[in-house]
Design an enzyme around this catalytic site. Structure first.
Site, PDB file in Angstrom:
ATOM      1  N   LYS A 126       0.868  -1.180   0.000  1.00 52.36           N
ATOM      2  CA  LYS A 126       0.000   0.000   0.000  1.00 52.36           C
ATOM      3  C   LYS A 126       0.901   1.224   0.000  1.00 52.36           C
ATOM      4  O   LYS A 126       2.040   1.152   0.462  1.00 52.36           O
ATOM      5  CB  LYS A 126      -0.891   0.016   1.246  1.00 52.36           C
ATOM      6  CG  LYS A 126      -2.116   0.892   1.121  1.00 52.36           C
ATOM      7  CD  LYS A 126      -3.274   0.195   0.444  1.00 52.36           C
ATOM      8  CE  LYS A 126      -4.405   1.144   0.165  1.00 52.36           C
ATOM      9  NZ  LYS A 126      -5.579   0.467  -0.396  1.00 52.36           N
ATOM     10  N   ASP A 166      -6.815   4.367  -4.867  1.00 53.13           N
ATOM     11  CA  ASP A 166      -7.492   4.262  -3.565  1.00 53.13           C
ATOM     12  C   ASP A 166      -8.118   5.640  -3.344  1.00 53.13           C
ATOM     13  O   ASP A 166      -8.323   6.386  -4.330  1.00 53.13           O
ATOM     14  CB  ASP A 166      -6.480   3.890  -2.456  1.00 53.13           C
ATOM     15  CG  ASP A 166      -7.157   3.539  -1.128  1.00 53.13           C
ATOM     16  OD1 ASP A 166      -7.778   2.469  -1.052  1.00 53.13           O
ATOM     17  OD2 ASP A 166      -7.099   4.332  -0.179  1.00 53.13           O
TER      18      ASP A 166
END
Ligand code: NDP
Length: 445
Positions: A126, A166
Site C-alpha cells: 500500500k 485508492d
C-alpha cells in the site's frame, strides 16, 4: 488469548506505540487466530507471527512540486511493501491529508490477507501521500503525480510491485503516474492497474469493488436464506466504491436510500438517482449537497448521522473507523440485518462486537471489498498476455471470485471462528494460512 499471540501483540505495541491504526488492525487479525496458532505449533517455532507483522520494506520520500502560483510545495509519500510471499506486492495509492505510516501499514497488512483470499498470485502493499487533490487544478495534480513517480519508479515494476488507486487516486491520477513511469523507464508494462481503457486498463475495474461488495453481500444473505431483493440500503461515501455498490444493489432489486461525503449526507426515499450522483461526483467533482439541491431534498450536515437512517443493509464505503459504536447501536435499533464493509476497516472494534452480539450478519472488508484487487489481478494478467477481456467476461469472473471468497471464508469461519457466521475470523484465518504456508515453504524470509 493464546500466549504466543499475546506476546507478539505486546511487543508490537511497545515498538509501534504511536501507530494506532496499525495496532488496531494487528490486534483484530491476530486475536482471531487463536485456533489457527494452536493447530499449527510450527508457526511459533518459525516465528511466523513476528515475521508477518513486520513489513518487508517501507519506503518514505519527499514529493516536491510547484503550484499554479509558482510556489514550491512539499508532500510526504510512502510505499509499504508488506508481504511478497505469494506474488508481487499489490495495493493502492492513497492521496489524502490524513495519510501517515500507521494508516498505510494497516492497509498493507489487510491487503496481504485480502489478496490471499482472491486466489490470484498477489502479495500485499500500500502507498500514498498526504496530498489533498480537492481544490487542486488539473495541472497541479499532474505535476504532483509526476514528481511522486520520479522517485517511486525505482521501487516498482510489473513483477515487483504494482500500485493501483485508492482514496483520492482515480483514473486521472493513475494516468499521470503511468505516463511518467513510461517516460522514465522507457518500457510499456502493466506496472499500475486502474489504467484507462485505451492504454491497458481492464473493462469493469472501475465498478469492481462496489459490484464485488454486492455479490459478496448477496452470497452471505443467500446463505442465510435471504437476498438483497426489496432491501433498503444505506451507503456511506459517494466515491468509487459507494457509487458502484449503489448501482449494483439497485440492479439486484434493493433500494439505495442514503449516501454521504465527508461533509454531509442525503436521503432519497425514492431511491438514489445513481446517474445524477455519478455526474455530480465523477464529472463535476462537486459536494453531495448538490444532489440535495438539485432534487429538492434536505441536506444533512456531518457524515455521522447517516447511520440513523433506517435500513436493512448498511454498506460503509468511505474510510476507516467511520462506523463507531453509536452508529452500530442506531443501525441495530432500526432493525439492520447485514453490514458489509466496502471501505477498509470502516467499523471500530466495539461496533463490530455490538453488531455480532445482536446477530447482525457482518462481512469484513478484506473479504467483502476484494473485488477491486481481483479485477486488478485480471488487468495484470491481460497486460502480461497482451489480451483484453470483455466486460461480460470480467463481470462473470468477478462474480465467481466473490462467491468463491464467501465459500472459503464461510468454511474457515466454521473451523476457526467463534460461530459459523464469524466471517471476520474466517477471512483472517483463510488469508493468513495461505500466506503463512508460503512463508514457511520459502524458509527464513
Ligand atoms: P474515493 O476517494 O473515490 O471516495 C471516498 C469517499 O469517502 C468520498 O465520498 C469521500 O468524501 C468519503 N469520505 C472520506 N473521508 C470521509 C469521512 N471521514 N467521513 C465520511 N466520508 C468520508 O475512495 P474509494 O471509494 O476508492 O475508497 C473508499 C474506501 O474503500 C477506502 O477505505 C478504500 O481504501 C477502500 N477500497 C477501495 C477500493 C477501490 O477499488 N477503490 C478497493 C478496496 C477498498 P469527500 O469527497 O468529501 O472526501
Amino acid at each position: 488469548m493464546n500466549k504466543y499471540v499475546q506476546n507478539v501483540l505486546e511487543s508490537l505495541e511497545r515498538k509501534n506505540a504511536h501507530e494506532a491504526e496499525f495496532l488496531q488492525a494487528a490486534e483484530e487479525i491476530l486475536s482471531s487466530l487463536d485456533k489457527v496458532i494452536s493447530m499449527h505449533p510450527e508457526y511459533e517455532q518459525q516465528s511466523l507471527l513476528e515475521r508477518f507483522v513486520e513489513p518487508e520494506r517501507v519506503i518514505q520520500f519527499r514529493v516536491p512540486w510547484v503550484d499554479d502560483s509558482g510556489k514550491l510545495r512539499v508532500n510526504r509519500a510512502f510505499r509499504v511493501q508488506f508481504n511478497g510471499a505469494i506474488g508481487p506486492y499489490k495495493g493502492g495509492m492513497r492521496f489524502h491529508p490524513s495519510v501517515n505510516l500507521s494508516t498505510l501499514k494497516f492497509l498493507a497488512m489487510e491487503q496481504t490477507l485480502k489478496n490471499a483470499l482472491t486466489g490470484i498470485a498477489m502479495g500485499g502493499g500500500k502507498g500514498g501521500a498526504d496530498f489533498d487533490p480537492h481544490g487542486k487544478s488539473e495541472g497541479e495534480v499532474m505535476r504532483f503525480c509526476q514528481s511522486l513517480m520520479t522517485e517511486l519508479y525505482r521501487h516498482i515494476g510489473a513483477n515487483i510491485d504494482v500500485p493501483a488507486g485508492d482514496i483520492g487516486v482515480g483514473a486521472r491520477e493513475i494516468g499521470f503516474m503511468f505516463g511518467q513511469y513510461k517516460r522514465i523507464v522507457g518500457e510499456y508494462s502493466g506496472v499500475l492497474t486502474g489504467k484507462g481503457l485505451s492504454y491497458g486498463g481492464c473493462l469493469g475495474r472501475k465498478e469492481a469493488t462496489g459490484y464485488g461488495l454486492c455479490y459478496f453481500t448477496e452470497a452471505m444473505l443467500n446463505h442465510a436464506g435471504d437476498s438483497l431483493k426489496g432491501k433498503r440500503v444505506v451507503l456511506s461515501g459517494s466515491g468509487n466504491v459507494a457509487l458502484y455498490a449503489a448501482q449494483k444493489a439497485k440492479e439486484l432489486g434493493a433500494t439505495p436510500v442514503a449516501m454521504s461525503d465527508s461533509q454531509g449526507f442525503v436521503v432519497d426515499e425514492n431511491g438514489i438517482d445513481i446517474e445524477l450522483m455519478k455526474d455530480i461526483k465523477e464529472n463535476r467533482r462537486e459536494r453531495i449537497s448538490a444532489y440535495a439541491h438539485e432534487k429538492g431534498l434536505s441536506y444533512h450536515e456531518g457524515s455521522q448521522g447517516i447511520w440513523e437512517v433506517p435500513c436493512d443493509v448498511a454498506l460503509p464505503c468511505a474510510t476507516q473507523n467511520e462506523l463507531p459504536l453509536n452508529g452500530a447501536k442506531a443501525l441495530v435499533k432500526n432493525g439492520v440485518k447485514a453490514v458489509a464493509e466496502g471501505a477498509n476497516m470502516p467499523s471500530t472494534k466495539d461496533a463490530v462486537h455490538y453488531l455480532k452480539q445482536n446477530n447482525v450478519l457482518f462481512a469484513p472488508a478484506k473479504a467483502a471489498n476484494a473485488g477491486g484487487v481481483s479485477v486488478s489481478g485480471l488487468e495484470m494478467g491481460q497486460n502480461a498476455q497482451f489480451v483484453a477481456f470483455t466486460q461480460k467476461e470480467v463481470d462473470a469472473k468477478l462474480h465467481a471470485i466473490m462467491e468463491n471468497i464467501f465459500a472459503t471464508v464461510s468454511k474457515a469461519a466454521s473451523l476457526y471462528g467463534s460461530s459459523p457466521t464469524d466471517y471476520a475470523a474466517g477471512a483472517n484465518a483463510a488469508g493468513f494460512l495461505k500466506v503463512a504456508d508460503a512463508m514457511l515453504a520459502q524458509g527464513c524470509v
